[in-house]
Scaffold this motif. Structure first.
Motif, PDB file in Angstrom:
ATOM      1  N   PHE A 298     -15.370  -4.380  -2.171  1.00  0.00           N
ATOM      2  CA  PHE A 298     -14.569  -3.484  -3.021  1.00  0.00           C
ATOM      3  C   PHE A 298     -13.731  -2.534  -2.177  1.00  0.00           C
ATOM      4  O   PHE A 298     -12.525  -2.370  -2.397  1.00  0.00           O
ATOM      5  N   THR A 299     -14.379  -1.893  -1.214  1.00  0.00           N
ATOM      6  CA  THR A 299     -13.632  -0.938  -0.385  1.00  0.00           C
ATOM      7  C   THR A 299     -12.639  -1.658   0.530  1.00  0.00           C
ATOM      8  O   THR A 299     -11.556  -1.131   0.806  1.00  0.00           O
ATOM      9  N   GLY A 300     -12.987  -2.859   0.984  1.00  0.00           N
ATOM     10  CA  GLY A 300     -12.046  -3.608   1.809  1.00  0.00           C
ATOM     11  C   GLY A 300     -10.778  -3.946   1.046  1.00  0.00           C
ATOM     12  O   GLY A 300      -9.656  -3.781   1.551  1.00  0.00           O
ATOM     13  N   ASP A 301     -10.952  -4.411  -0.186  1.00  0.00           N
ATOM     14  CA  ASP A 301      -9.792  -4.756  -1.017  1.00  0.00           C
ATOM     15  C   ASP A 301      -8.957  -3.513  -1.326  1.00  0.00           C
ATOM     16  O   ASP A 301      -7.715  -3.545  -1.221  1.00  0.00           O
ATOM     17  N   LEU A 302      -9.624  -2.440  -1.675  1.00  0.00           N
ATOM     18  CA  LEU A 302      -8.913  -1.210  -2.023  1.00  0.00           C
ATOM     19  C   LEU A 302      -8.165  -0.635  -0.815  1.00  0.00           C
ATOM     20  O   LEU A 302      -7.013  -0.189  -0.932  1.00  0.00           O
ATOM     21  N   ALA A 303      -8.822  -0.663   0.336  1.00  0.00           N
ATOM     22  CA  ALA A 303      -8.179  -0.128   1.538  1.00  0.00           C
ATOM     23  C   ALA A 303      -6.900  -0.905   1.861  1.00  0.00           C
ATOM     24  O   ALA A 303      -5.856  -0.310   2.179  1.00  0.00           O
ATOM     25  N   ALA A 304      -6.978  -2.226   1.768  1.00  0.00           N
ATOM     26  CA  ALA A 304      -5.795  -3.036   2.079  1.00  0.00           C
ATOM     27  C   ALA A 304      -4.683  -2.793   1.065  1.00  0.00           C
ATOM     28  O   ALA A 304      -3.491  -2.770   1.427  1.00  0.00           O
ATOM     29  N   THR A 305      -5.051  -2.610  -0.184  1.00  0.00           N
ATOM     30  CA  THR A 305      -4.049  -2.346  -1.228  1.00  0.00           C
ATOM     31  C   THR A 305      -3.324  -1.032  -0.959  1.00  0.00           C
ATOM     32  O   THR A 305      -2.080  -0.958  -1.026  1.00  0.00           O
ATOM     33  N   VAL A 306      -4.092   0.009  -0.655  1.00  0.00           N
ATOM     34  CA  VAL A 306      -3.479   1.308  -0.371  1.00  0.00           C
ATOM     35  C   VAL A 306      -2.678   1.243   0.932  1.00  0.00           C
ATOM     36  O   VAL A 306      -1.587   1.825   1.042  1.00  0.00           O
ATOM     37  N   ALA A 307      -3.208   0.526   1.915  1.00  0.00           N
ATOM     38  CA  ALA A 307      -2.484   0.391   3.181  1.00  0.00           C
ATOM     39  C   ALA A 307      -1.124  -0.247   2.955  1.00  0.00           C
ATOM     40  O   ALA A 307      -0.111   0.187   3.547  1.00  0.00           O
ATOM     41  N   ALA A 308      -1.073  -1.259   2.103  1.00  0.00           N
ATOM     42  CA  ALA A 308       0.206  -1.931   1.831  1.00  0.00           C
ATOM     43  C   ALA A 308       1.208  -0.955   1.215  1.00  0.00           C
ATOM     44  O   ALA A 308       2.405  -0.959   1.569  1.00  0.00           O
ATOM     45  N   GLU A 309       0.723  -0.127   0.311  1.00  0.00           N
ATOM     46  CA  GLU A 309       1.603   0.857  -0.328  1.00  0.00           C
ATOM     47  C   GLU A 309       2.130   1.865   0.697  1.00  0.00           C
ATOM     48  O   GLU A 309       3.316   2.222   0.696  1.00  0.00           O
ATOM     49  N   CYS A 310       1.241   2.324   1.565  1.00  0.00           N
ATOM     50  CA  CYS A 310       1.630   3.342   2.546  1.00  0.00           C
ATOM     51  C   CYS A 310       2.562   2.762   3.612  1.00  0.00           C
ATOM     52  O   CYS A 310       3.525   3.420   4.028  1.00  0.00           O
ATOM     53  N   ILE A 311       2.278   1.552   4.051  1.00  0.00           N
ATOM     54  CA  ILE A 311       3.162   0.916   5.033  1.00  0.00           C
ATOM     55  C   ILE A 311       4.535   0.697   4.418  1.00  0.00           C
ATOM     56  O   ILE A 311       5.572   0.921   5.055  1.00  0.00           O
ATOM     57  N   GLY A 312       4.544   0.289   3.161  1.00  0.00           N
ATOM     58  CA  GLY A 312       5.818   0.095   2.475  1.00  0.00           C
ATOM     59  C   GLY A 312       6.617   1.379   2.362  1.00  0.00           C
ATOM     60  O   GLY A 312       7.860   1.367   2.416  1.00  0.00           O
ATOM     61  N   ALA A 313       5.891   2.500   2.236  1.00  0.00           N
ATOM     62  CA  ALA A 313       6.556   3.797   2.113  1.00  0.00           C
ATOM     63  C   ALA A 313       6.858   4.409   3.470  1.00  0.00           C
ATOM     64  O   ALA A 313       7.482   5.485   3.555  1.00  0.00           O
ATOM     65  N   GLY A 314       6.386   3.744   4.538  1.00  0.00           N
ATOM     66  CA  GLY A 314       6.636   4.262   5.884  1.00  0.00           C
ATOM     67  C   GLY A 314       5.850   5.515   6.216  1.00  0.00           C
ATOM     68  O   GLY A 314       6.233   6.302   7.081  1.00  0.00           O
ATOM     69  N   ASP A 315       4.714   5.683   5.547  1.00  0.00           N
ATOM     70  CA  ASP A 315       3.903   6.886   5.763  1.00  0.00           C
ATOM     71  C   ASP A 315       2.427   6.497   5.749  1.00  0.00           C
ATOM     72  O   ASP A 315       1.854   6.250   4.683  1.00  0.00           O
ATOM     73  N   CYS A 316       1.809   6.436   6.933  1.00  0.00           N
ATOM     74  CA  CYS A 316       0.389   6.091   7.045  1.00  0.00           C
ATOM     75  C   CYS A 316      -0.412   7.288   7.524  1.00  0.00           C
ATOM     76  O   CYS A 316      -1.393   7.155   8.283  1.00  0.00           O
ATOM     77  N   SER A 317       0.018   8.463   7.099  1.00  0.00           N
ATOM     78  CA  SER A 317      -0.698   9.683   7.456  1.00  0.00           C
ATOM     79  C   SER A 317      -2.025   9.753   6.700  1.00  0.00           C
ATOM     80  O   SER A 317      -2.234   9.059   5.690  1.00  0.00           O
ATOM     81  N   ARG A 318      -2.908  10.593   7.179  1.00  0.00           N
ATOM     82  CA  ARG A 318      -4.192  10.788   6.493  1.00  0.00           C
ATOM     83  C   ARG A 318      -3.972  11.217   5.053  1.00  0.00           C
ATOM     84  O   ARG A 318      -4.668  10.744   4.144  1.00  0.00           O
ATOM     85  N   GLU A 319      -3.005  12.087   4.840  1.00  0.00           N
ATOM     86  CA  GLU A 319      -2.758  12.574   3.481  1.00  0.00           C
ATOM     87  C   GLU A 319      -2.367  11.430   2.556  1.00  0.00           C
ATOM     88  O   GLU A 319      -2.815  11.369   1.411  1.00  0.00           O
ATOM     89  N   ARG A 320      -1.548  10.529   3.035  1.00  0.00           N
ATOM     90  CA  ARG A 320      -1.114   9.418   2.193  1.00  0.00           C
ATOM     91  C   ARG A 320      -2.249   8.400   1.996  1.00  0.00           C
ATOM     92  O   ARG A 320      -2.466   7.891   0.891  1.00  0.00           O
ATOM     93  N   LEU A 321      -2.995   8.135   3.065  1.00  0.00           N
ATOM     94  CA  LEU A 321      -4.090   7.178   2.960  1.00  0.00           C
ATOM     95  C   LEU A 321      -5.259   7.725   2.136  1.00  0.00           C
ATOM     96  O   LEU A 321      -6.136   6.953   1.710  1.00  0.00           O
ATOM     97  N   MET A 322      -5.268   9.030   1.901  1.00  0.00           N
ATOM     98  CA  MET A 322      -6.356   9.643   1.139  1.00  0.00           C
ATOM     99  C   MET A 322      -6.454   9.053  -0.269  1.00  0.00           C
ATOM    100  O   MET A 322      -7.503   9.156  -0.927  1.00  0.00           O
ATOM    101  N   ALA A 323      -5.399   8.416  -0.749  1.00  0.00           N
ATOM    102  CA  ALA A 323      -5.464   7.761  -2.062  1.00  0.00           C
ATOM    103  C   ALA A 323      -6.602   6.746  -2.115  1.00  0.00           C
ATOM    104  O   ALA A 323      -7.228   6.549  -3.162  1.00  0.00           O
TER     105      ALA A 323
END
Length: 398
Positions: A298-323
């Motif tokens: 569950f956490t692996g899938d969720l982490a990758a999903t959020v990572a894709a969103e953040c990479i797409g937005a060009g922002d992989c900061s802790r604040e953005r990944l906190m989602a």
């Protein structure tokens, strides 16, 4: 293996495999590195998982299902027991997997989706620039390489070092690290459709002992006790050996594994700048049962999903990944961990007498209404001596 990826996954267990698969399916470039020379071995798990939650991520396949479980039996210190049929036992019944095949299947699916996979490749340190994780230094078959990534997903299990190297304290209190030992026993008399849980301070202090079938006459027979109850002459293996001699004197052990399982609260934060932590490394094991396969996926899938969103937005900061951190904590899984931690903290205080009372009462409850709260309500009704502490537990869960 390239030198630059969108996502680098450290660890090839279910959490890492699902993270890599999800990231690849979302079109990201991803590499999974596993320190062991082969995926899935050695197995370090009792291999049980609920049917419904498993199918959220993968279709059941007879190649990696060792046993189809229909009921769970809980045995009190005095030998009495209660049986939960499939509809009432939740995740305590389901499938017993063959992790050697299952883990390989998940990584194979990640590779099929486009992920690069590199075994016998150990992450030895993070690449840190301005305090941000930008990849990892890895040692592959003796050769040191630098692999850069926008996001690193740490899925390196209970002994996770990568997060600690990135500045996150991953220390598990000794009392909350279950010391575990398990044999795969063959040639034993079991109910091949039932998981069995043995409770009691003589059998498994502050823990439980399990018998999980892996066929008609074989089973994972293991035990977990808290670290503070472990010591010379009373290690987890000592308790297990005494049980096996008594219960399965003719059994033959064809595998033996030992290890630790964190039954603590999850890490206070499971993200950093360019870093996400999943599965056992994030301490998202169910504190009550010690089960962690689903939570890792569950956490692996969720982490990758959020990572894709953040990479797409060009922002992989802790604040953005906190989602990611927020999402799993507020999910059904996160709430179950919070609830089961409170239940676990109560159960480890129980004397054998109280454990007997609990099982006796549970066995007499109408299973059509069985739930944590109905059990507590009936316990209060039938065991007035436990009124205050059970009320406190009920209030803590409400």
């Amino acid at each position: 293996m390239r030198r630059q990826y969108d996502v680098l996954v450290v660890g090839g267990g279910p959490g890492g495999a699902i993270a890599a698969r999800t990231a690849a399916r979302k079109g990201l470039s991803v590499c999974l590195v596993e320190k062991r020379p082969a995926i899935g071995v050695p197995v370090r798990c009792a291999e049980g998982i609920g049917k419904d939650i498993l199918t959220e991520f993968v279709e059941p396949d007879e190649r990696w299902i060792a046993a189809d479980i229909e009921r769970a039996r809980i045995v009190a210190p005095d030998g009495s027991s209660m049986t939960l049929e499939a509809g009432m036992a939740g995740n305590e019944v389901g499938y017993i997997l063959d992790r050697k095949v299952f883990d390989r299947e998940l990584v194979w699916q990640a590779a099929e989706a486009g992920a690069d996979v590199s075994v016998k490749t150990r992450a030895t340190s993070p690449i840190l620039e301005g305090g941000r994780v930008q990849g990892a230094v890895v040692e592959r078959c003796g050769q040191v390489e630098r692999v850069r990534a926008d996001v690193v997903i740490a899925a390196d299990g209970v002994e996770s070092k990568f997060s600690r190297w990135c500045g996150i304290d991953t220390t598990v209190p000794l009392r909350e690290l279950m010391s575990c030992a398990q044999y795969l026993l063959t040639d034993i008399e079991i109910d091949p459709r039932a998981t069995v849980f043995y409770l009691g301070n003589e059998v498994a202090p502050e823990g439980y002992l399990w018998v999980f079938p892996k066929g008609e006459r074989s089973a994972n027979v293991g035990i977990g006790i808290t670290g503070r109850k472990s010591g010379s002459g009373h290690r987890a293996k000592d308790y297990l050996d005494r049980f096996v001699r008594r219960q399965f004197p003719g059994g033959k052990a064809i595998e033996c594994i030992v290890g630790g399982v964190p039954v603590s609260k999850p890490l206070p934060s499971t993200v950093g700048d360019g870093l996400m932590i999943v599965g056992d490394a994030a301490r998202v094991v169910d504190p009550l049962t010690g089960g962690g396969i689903y939570n890792a996926m569950f956490t692996g899938d969720l982490a990758a999903t959020v990572a894709a969103e953040c990479i797409g937005a060009g922002d992989c900061s802790r604040e953005r990944l906190m989602a990611y951190d927020t999402a799993w904590r507020t999910s059904r899984m996160g709430k179950a961990i919070e609830r089961n931690y409170k239940i676990k903290e109560y159960f480890i205080t129980l004397s054998d007498e109280k454990l007997n009372a609990l099982v006796h009462t549970g066995a007499s409850i109408d299973l059509a209404e069985f739930s944590t709260f109905t059990l507590i309500r009936e316990l209060i009704k039938r065991n007035p001596k436990l009124l205050l502490e059970l009320k406190a537990l009920r209030d803590a869960l409400s």
